[in-house]
Design a protein around this motif. Structure first.
Motif, mmCIF file in Angstrom:
data_model
loop_
_atom_site.group_PDB
_atom_site.id
_atom_site.type_symbol
_atom_site.label_atom_id
_atom_site.label_comp_id
_atom_site.label_asym_id
_atom_site.label_seq_id
_atom_site.Cartn_x
_atom_site.Cartn_y
_atom_site.Cartn_z
ATOM 1 N N GLU A 110 -0.077 6.090 -7.015
ATOM 2 C CA GLU A 110 -1.381 6.736 -7.227
ATOM 3 C C GLU A 110 -1.271 8.252 -7.190
ATOM 4 N N LEU A 115 -7.443 -3.815 -3.306
ATOM 5 C CA LEU A 115 -8.444 -3.411 -4.284
ATOM 6 C C LEU A 115 -9.692 -2.833 -3.627
ATOM 7 N N SER A 145 0.279 3.711 -2.985
ATOM 8 C CA SER A 145 -0.138 5.087 -2.722
ATOM 9 C C SER A 145 0.815 6.082 -3.381
ATOM 10 N N LEU A 148 -1.368 -0.835 -8.484
ATOM 11 C CA LEU A 148 -1.142 -2.066 -7.733
ATOM 12 C C LEU A 148 -0.156 -2.972 -8.461
ATOM 13 N N ARG A 204 -6.553 3.702 -12.312
ATOM 14 C CA ARG A 204 -5.517 4.097 -11.351
ATOM 15 C C ARG A 204 -5.193 2.964 -10.370
ATOM 16 N N ARG A 205 -6.187 2.384 -9.734
ATOM 17 C CA ARG A 205 -5.935 1.363 -8.712
ATOM 18 C C ARG A 205 -5.264 0.110 -9.290
ATOM 19 N N ASN A 228 0.823 -1.212 0.000
ATOM 20 C CA ASN A 228 0.000 0.000 0.000
ATOM 21 C C ASN A 228 0.858 1.263 0.000
#
Length: 384
Positions: free
Chosen positions: A63, A197, A60, A86, A81-82, A56
């Motif tokens: 992102e 997710l 982050s 990831l 984006r996610r 994460n």
């Protein structure tokens, strides 16, 4: 009447707690087995949550830099984006682990093999030295010189292997452990991906559960403690990884300048072990010095001097700016956290001890400040 009922309810609760404690102590062997079974069953989830927390941080970061000012095709950017970030985080983590393994493992294996080949020659040189002549008689030295050390080491290895329960049993045990670890890691990876997710949805669900079943006062306190722990671990992981990267790079560059062998491998090893606070870099340096002994004992000694100087510069200049200020933890607390954590859980305890101690330090400091403010307030202005 109401007060009497409340007193009876409190007594019943206290009695129930003591009864459960008595059962846990009396049947501790069964409780211990049950806890071990529960921890073993939940291990993939623990691995998944730990991996998700580390991923994460990377996700982050990506992102924040993934088309942050995109105006056209905004919907496409939001939808992609996610998953894109990831995947980028997973690829980055795998790349870092692969580079470390490729740098360290082949050179370490080659050095161990070379050291094993040089055992017999090294022992003979040791037996023919002046101090050995003073300590041992001529007959004893002749017997030791006639010993086939390679054969002796081979027999010792076979004896150790047979003492583990036989070759077949040992191989089966190793394969079982490897398979179990692989299944745990795979399950943990899948679980961490699902966590990342849907992390916003999970956070919302946890918040709703606490609001529904906990008093508002406890809900706020738990949220604050979780926020402090999250901030502490986040700052520690980012700062410690940055500091380890800087230290490993400086070590590799310095070794190249001084023409020390195994510069890339030892630099990567020192950087990796530097993730352990205080003692980590010295552990990597010790392993590197042992490997350098296979090339030149003199260079191994010079390398240790170089590491001590580099560690002093790093501890006084780099670490306080990169990690120390971000954690806000006094050196005494750091030393205590590393010592207690290492004694309880080994290397894992050393890694977890510092951020946990930083979170505890911040919470205790906030509680003391609140208590001092309440004491300073006039009695009539204090909240009832």
């Amino acid at each position: 009447m109401q007060k009497s009922k409340m007193d009876w309810k409190g007594l019943v609760r206290i009695g129930g707690v003591f009864f459960l404690l008595y059962l846990a102590i009396y049947y501790w062997s069964s409780v211990e087995k049950g806890l071990a079974l529960l921890i073993g069953a939940a291990m993939p989830l623990v691995v998944g949550m730990s991996g998700a927390y580390i991923l994460n941080i990377l996700m982050s970061f990506y992102e924040r830099h993934y088309f942050p000012k995109a105006k056209k095709r905004k919907k496409l950017v939001e939808q992609s984006r996610r998953p894109v970030c990831l995947v980028a985080a997973i690829v980055t983590l795998i790349a870092v682990i692969t580079i470390l393994v490729r740098l360290v493992i082949p050179e370490l294996w080659a050095a161990i093999g070379f050291l094993a080949q040089e055992v017999e020659e090294g022992v003979k040189k040791l037996l023919n030295s002046e101090w050995a002549a003073k300590l041992l008689t001529e007959e004893r030295r002749a017997e030791l010189n006639a010993t086939n050390w390679e054969e002796l080491l081979s027999k010792g290895a076979k004896l150790l292997w047979s003492g583990l329960g036989g070759a077949a049993g040992a191989v089966a045990g190793v394969l079982t452990s490897v398979f179990s670890m692989a299944v745990t890691a795979f399950t943990g990876c899948i679980f961490s991906i699902y966590l990342l997710l849907d992390k916003e949805k999970l956070q919302s669900q946890c918040g709703r559960l606490m609001q529904a079943y906990l008093p508002e006062k406890w809900h706020g306190r738990i949220g604050h403690v979780v926020g402090v722990l999250n901030g502490s671990f986040h700052r520690y992981i980012v700062g410690q990884c940055t500091e380890a990267l800087i230290l490993g790079s400086l070590c590799a560059v310095g070794m190249l300048l001084f023409r020390f062998p195994y510069a890339g491998m030892i630099g990567a090893l020192v950087g990796f072990t530097a993730l352990i606070p205080i003692a980590g870099a010295y552990i990597g340096a010790g392993v590197g010095a042992i490997m350098m002994l296979t090339v030149s004992p003199g260079k191994a000694i010079l390398f240790l001097i170089f590491i001590v100087v580099l560690q002093q510069l790093e501890g006084n200049l780099i670490y306080p700016k990169v990690v120390g200020k971000s954690m806000g933890l006094p050196p005494l607390w750091v030393m205590g956290a590393v010592t207690i954590g290492g004694g309880l859980m080994g290397i894992l305890g050393m890694l977890l001890g510092v951020p946990l101690a930083a979170a505890a330090y911040q919470l205790i400091r906030e509680a003391l400040n609140d208590r001092e403010k309440k004491k300073e307030q006039p009695a009539e202005s204090r909240p009832t």
